[in-house]
Write an enzyme that holds these catalytic residues in place. Structure first.
Site, mmCIF file in Angstrom:
data_model
loop_
_atom_site.group_PDB
_atom_site.id
_atom_site.type_symbol
_atom_site.label_atom_id
_atom_site.label_comp_id
_atom_site.label_asym_id
_atom_site.label_seq_id
_atom_site.Cartn_x
_atom_site.Cartn_y
_atom_site.Cartn_z
ATOM 1 N N GLY A 45 0.838 -1.193 0.000
ATOM 2 C CA GLY A 45 0.000 0.000 0.000
ATOM 3 C C GLY A 45 0.872 1.241 0.000
ATOM 4 O O GLY A 45 2.101 1.170 -0.151
ATOM 5 N N GLY A 46 0.231 2.381 0.204
ATOM 6 C CA GLY A 46 0.958 3.638 0.135
ATOM 7 C C GLY A 46 1.950 3.837 1.262
ATOM 8 O O GLY A 46 2.895 4.624 1.131
ATOM 9 N N PHE A 47 1.748 3.111 2.385
ATOM 10 C CA PHE A 47 2.617 3.338 3.538
ATOM 11 C C PHE A 47 3.507 2.139 3.862
ATOM 12 O O PHE A 47 4.198 2.151 4.871
ATOM 13 C CB PHE A 47 1.780 3.695 4.768
ATOM 14 C CG PHE A 47 1.081 5.010 4.624
ATOM 15 C CD1 PHE A 47 1.799 6.193 4.591
ATOM 16 C CD2 PHE A 47 -0.290 5.071 4.497
ATOM 17 C CE1 PHE A 47 1.163 7.411 4.441
ATOM 18 C CE2 PHE A 47 -0.938 6.285 4.360
ATOM 19 C CZ PHE A 47 -0.217 7.468 4.327
ATOM 20 N N GLY A 48 3.518 1.124 3.038
ATOM 21 C CA GLY A 48 4.417 0.015 3.305
ATOM 22 C C GLY A 48 3.945 -1.294 2.710
ATOM 23 O O GLY A 48 3.065 -1.323 1.844
ATOM 24 N N LYS A 66 4.338 -6.382 9.159
ATOM 25 C CA LYS A 66 3.955 -5.145 8.493
ATOM 26 C C LYS A 66 5.152 -4.199 8.517
ATOM 27 O O LYS A 66 5.686 -3.879 9.582
ATOM 28 C CB LYS A 66 2.752 -4.500 9.185
ATOM 29 C CG LYS A 66 1.448 -5.232 8.957
ATOM 30 C CD LYS A 66 0.270 -4.424 9.493
ATOM 31 C CE LYS A 66 -1.055 -5.101 9.177
ATOM 32 N NZ LYS A 66 -2.205 -4.284 9.642
ATOM 33 N N ASP A 164 -13.386 1.383 11.760
ATOM 34 C CA ASP A 164 -13.327 0.972 10.343
ATOM 35 C C ASP A 164 -13.743 -0.491 10.189
ATOM 36 O O ASP A 164 -13.039 -1.290 9.574
ATOM 37 C CB ASP A 164 -11.921 1.183 9.782
ATOM 38 C CG ASP A 164 -11.906 1.178 8.246
ATOM 39 O OD1 ASP A 164 -12.970 1.432 7.646
ATOM 40 O OD2 ASP A 164 -10.843 0.921 7.667
#
Length: 703
Positions: A45-48, A66, A164
Site C-alpha cells: 500500500g501507500g505506507f508500506g 507489516k 473501520d
C-alpha cells in the site's frame, strides 16, 4: 527462501538463499531481529508492505510482518501515517488477549524502517467470502453477530473504538470458522475519538456513520453502525451505498430482499435497523444491548450445542444403576455411593435418534479436523441400558521380564466401545454413575454406559477436535476443551451447554477441575495456564508463559498448587495465589505429555516423549524413579486410587501397570494396535479405560 525487504523492489519474492536480492541487489535479511524470517510479500500500500514470515523462536509458527515504508517523508501525511502505525501496535498490544483479535508479537525499528509483527490469521475476509458465494442466510448472519458483538464489547470495555469495521477487516479464521477483527490502524481511545477534529475523515464510505465522516467524531455506537452496514452487505450481496436512499433518508435493504423473494424474521430486521440509524441517540449504545435483543429472538434450529430432545425434566442417569464391581479387598456386588441429581425424580428415558452415518477417516497420521459445521447432536441409542456386560476374550499378556503378576488375578478386557470416527484422545469416568465420557478428533463427545457398552448420547459442540474432558465429583458437570481454543461446560444430566469459556489463543490441550468443582485450570498451546471461575463463567487468572506450548495440567493440592508440563521438557509446580513457580522438575529429555498426582498429593508421575515415566517427590522435587519399558513415547499416566500403583499408555499400543514404590512393572497389556492416547481409572480402582488412535475405547477389569 528469503523475501527481499526493500520496499521499492519490483520482484521481492525469490526462491533463493543468496545474500543479495537478484532483482534489486539489496542485501537480504535472513531474519529480522534474529528470529523473524520473511518468506513472501503478500500485500502492499501507500505506507508500506506486508510479508508472510516464520518465527524461529516459536517453532517456526506463521506470522505477519507489516513494514512501514511510506513513499514520501517529512510531510504532514507522513507524520499522520507514523502515528497510525504506532497506534496500531499499541492497540494490538492492549487488545491481543482476545482470541478474535490478532496478537501483537513485536514492534521495532530496523534499518530505518518500522516493523510490526503479529499473529497470522489464516482464512478469507468476509469481502472475499461474499464475492465468492451467495448472500448470507438469516442463520449465518445471526451467528456472525453473536460471534462479533462480544468482540466489540471487549474493545469498547477497553476504551477503544475501531472506526473501520467493514467486510475487508473481518477474517473468517480457517481453523475454527470464527470471525477475527483486524486492522486497528485507525482505532482511537474514547477520549480522542469523540473529540472534534476539523477536516478529519476516518472510516470507509458506506460503512462509516455520518458523525464519523462529517467531523471525525466516533462513539461505541459508531462501530455498531459499521457492523450493521456490514451485515446489510452480507445479507443482500450489495454494498451499503446501493442500499440507502439519500433522497428519502432511509435504508432500502428490506425492499431489496423482497424483490429477491426473500424475507427475514421481523425481530432481526428491527435489530439491524436500530444498529444503522443515522442519529447516534436513536442507535444501540452498546454491543451488549444488541446482543441482548438478538438473544431474545426465537432460536433457529441447530444452533444450540448439546444432544437433541433434552427437554425439561429429562436426565441422562434415569434407570442407571450405580457401578457394581468386585475386586481385591472388595466384596462382589459393591455399590458405589450416589448423590442426588437435578430433576432425577421426574426424569424419563431420553428420546433418541439414529446414529449418523459413519464418516471414513485416515488410518494413520493425526487427521486434519474437518471444517466447522453447524452444531448438531444425536442420541443414538433408545434401548434401556442393561447390566449384563458384553463378553470378550481377555487379551492381557505379560511381556518377557515384566515381573510377576499380582497374586489372584490380572487385568482382562471386558468391553470395547466403538463409534468415534477418528482418534479417541481422552476419556473420563463419572465417579457416581456407570457413565464414561470420551472425546475425539471427530469433534464429538460421546457418553456411554460402560457396564453395558451402550452409547447413550453423542454431543456435537466443538468446532474442532476434543483434547480433554473432566467430570466433577458429584457427577453432574462435564467440562471439555479442544483445538477450537475453547472450553465448554455441560450439564451432564441433560446435555445442555452451560457456558463456553474463551480466552486462549490456540488449542486448549488439557483441563483440570479443582476439588471444590468451581475452579478450573486449563493449559494451551499458546503457552499459558488459565484459571476459571465456573459458577460465573469468567477468567480468574492467567499464569505467565514460561515453557512455550503446554500439554498437561493437574492439581497438586486442594485448589492451591498446580503442576504443568510441555514442550520444554520440564515440569513446573505453581502457587495459584501468587502465580509464581515454586519448583521446576528437570529430568526428561523430550516433551512432557501428561502429569498425574497421587491421591495423597505426595507423588507426581510424568509421561514423556522420551519413552519414560518418571516419579517425583512433590515436596522436595527429587526424582525417585525412572520407569522404562515402553518402546515409543508415553502419552498418558494415571495413579490408581490406592496410590501404590499407576498405569501408563504409549504409542506402542500397550498399557503398563507399575508399582510406584519400587518402579517395577507388574503387568503389560497389549491393548491397541494403534497409539494409546489416554488412560482413565474408575473410582473403585478395578476398571481402567484406554483411548486410542484406533478409534476405540477399551475397558479393562481386575479379575
Amino acid at each position: 527462501m528469503i523475501c527481499c525487504l526493500n520496499p521499492h523492489c519490483a520482484q521481492p519474492n525469490h526462491a533463493t538463499l543468496a545474500e543479495v536480492c537478484p532483482t534489486c541487489g539489496n542485501p537480504l535479511e535472513a531474519r529480522l531481529r534474529g528470529r523473524y524470517r520473511p518468506l513472501k510479500l503478500i500485500g502492499r500500500g501507500g505506507f508500506g508492505r506486508t510479508y508472510f514470515a516464520l518465527d524461529a523462536d516459536r517453532l517456526n509458527s506463521r506470522c505477519v510482518i507489516k513494514q512501514f515504508a511510506p513513499q514520501t517523508q517529512g510531510t504532514k501525511s507522513f507524520l499522520k501515517a507514523v502515528q497510525l502505525f504506532e497506534q496500531e501496535a499499541v492497540r494490538l498490544h492492549e487488545l491481543g488477549e482476545h482470541p478474535q483479535i490478532p496478537t501483537l508479537l513485536a514492534y521495532f525499528e530496523q534499518n530505518k524502517y518500522l516493523y510490526l509483527v503479529q499473529q497470522m490469521i489464516q482464512g478469507r475476509t468476509l469481502h472475499q467470502e461474499i464475492a465468492a458465494q451467495a448472500a448470507y442466510s438469516e442463520g449465518s448472519l445471526r451467528q456472525l453477530l453473536e460471534d462479533l458483538l462480544p468482540v466489540l464489547h471487549f474493545i469498547h470495555e477497553h476504551g477503544v473504538i475501531h472506526r473501520d469495521i467493514t467486510p475487508s477487516n473481518i477474517i473468517r479464521r480457517k481453523v475454527d470458522q470464527k470471525p477475527v477483527l483486524i486492522d486497528f490502524g485507525v482505532a482511537k481511545q474514547f477520549s480522542e475519538a469523540i473529540r472534534y477534529e476539523p477536516g478529519t475523515r476516518i472510516g470507509t464510505e458506506g460503512y462509516a456513520p455520518i458523525e464519523q465522516l462529517r467531523s471525525g467524531q466516533a462513539y461505541p455506537s459508531s462501530d455498531i453502525y459499521s457492523l450493521g452496514a456490514t451485515c446489510l452487505h452480507l445479507l443482500t450481496g450489495c454494498k451499503p451505498e446501493d442500499l440507502y436512499s439519500p433522497q428519502e433518508g432511509r435504508w432500502l435493504w428490506q425492499e431489496y430482499l423482497q424483490n429477491q423473494g426473500r424475507t427475514i424474521l421481523p425481530g432481526l430486521a428491527a435489530v439491524l435497523n436500530c444498529m444503522t440509524r443515522d442519529l447516534v441517540s436513536e442507535r444501540y449504545q452498546t454491543a451488549r444491548d444488541v446482543l441482548d435483543d438478538l438473544q431474545r429472538l426465537p432460536k433457529l434450529e441447530g444452533t444450540v450445542p448439546g444432544w437433541v430432545s433434552s427437554q425439561s425434566g429429562q436426565n441422562l442417569f434415569t434407570g442407571l444403576d450405580s457401578p457394581r464391581l468386585s475386586g481385591p479387598g472388595q466384596g462382589a456386588g459393591l455399590t458405589m455411593p450416589t448423590t442426588s441429581l437435578p430433576n432425577a425424580a421426574e426424569s424419563a428415558e431420553p428420546t433418541s435418534k439414529p446414529v449418523s452415518k459413519p464418516i471414513s477417516g485416515p488410518v494413520s497420521g493425526r487427521p486434519v479436523s474437518r471444517p466447522a459445521q453447524p452444531v448438531v447432536a444425536s442420541a443414538p441409542s433408545s434401548k434401556p441400558p442393561s447390566s449384563k456386560p458384553v463378553s470378550s476374550k481377555p487379551v492381557s499378556s505379560r511381556a518377557p521380564g515384566s515381573g510377576a503378576a499380582i497374586a489372584g488375578g490380572g487385568w482382562q478386557l471386558v468391553q470395547t466401545l466403538t463409534g468415534h470416527q477418528s482418534w479417541v484422545t481422552t476419556a473420563a469416568f463419572n465417579p457416581q454413575q456407570p457413565i464414561l465420557v470420551s472425546g475425539s478428533l471427530d469433534d464429538t463427545l460421546r457418553v456411554w454406559n460402560w457396564q453395558s457398552g451402550d452409547l447413550l448420547h453423542s454431543i456435537k459442540g466443538h468446532a474442532r477436535g476434543v483434547n480433554d474432558v473432566a467430570i466433577d465429583r458429584r457427577g453432574q458437570m462435564l467440562v471439555s476443551c479442544g483445538d477450537d481454543a475453547t472450553i465448554k461446560v455441560w450439564n451432564l444430566g441433560d446435555g445442555t451447554l452451560r457456558n463456553t469459556l474463551k480466552g486462549h489463543m490456540r488449542d486448549v490441550t488439557a483441563i483440570a477441575l479443582g476439588s471444590s468443582g468451581n475452579l478450573l485450570a486449563s493449559a494451551s498451546e499458546d503457552g499459558t495456564l488459565k484459571l476459571w471461575n465456573l459458577s460465573q463463567g469468567t477468567l480468574h487468572k492467567t499464569l505467565p508463559s514460561l515453557a512455550g506450548m503446554l500439554k498437561t495440567v493437574a492439581w497438586a493440592s486442594a485448589d492451591q498448587q498446580l503442576v504443568s508440563g510441555g514442550l520444554d521438557n520440564t515440569i513446573r509446580l505453581w502457587n495459584v495465589q501468587t502465580a509464581a513457580v515454586i519448583k521446576t522438575f528437570i529430568g526428561h529429555t523430550n516433551t512432557v505429555n501428561q502429569v498425574a498426582v497421587s491421591p495423597d498429593a505426595r507423588l507426581m508421575a510424568s509421561a514423556s516423549k522420551d519413552r519414560t515415566v518418571r516419579l517425583w517427590d512433590l515436596a522436595t522435587g527429587a526424582l525417585l524413579q525412572t520407569l522404562q519399558g515402553h518402546t515409543q513415547e508415553v502419552n498418558t499416566v494415571a495413579f490408581l486410587p490406592d496410590g501404590k500403583r499407576l498405569v501408563s499408555g504409549s504409542g506402542d499400543g500397550t498399557l503398563r501397570l507399575w508399582n510406584s514404590s519400587n518402579g517395577t512393572i507388574q503387568e503389560t497389556l497389549s491393548a491397541h494396535i494403534n497409539p494409546l492416547h489416554r488412560v482413565a481409572v474408575e473410582a473403585s480402582g478395578t476398571v481402567i479405560a484406554s483411548a486410542s488412535a484406533d478409534k476405540t475405547i477399551k475397558l479393562w477389569q481386575w479379575r
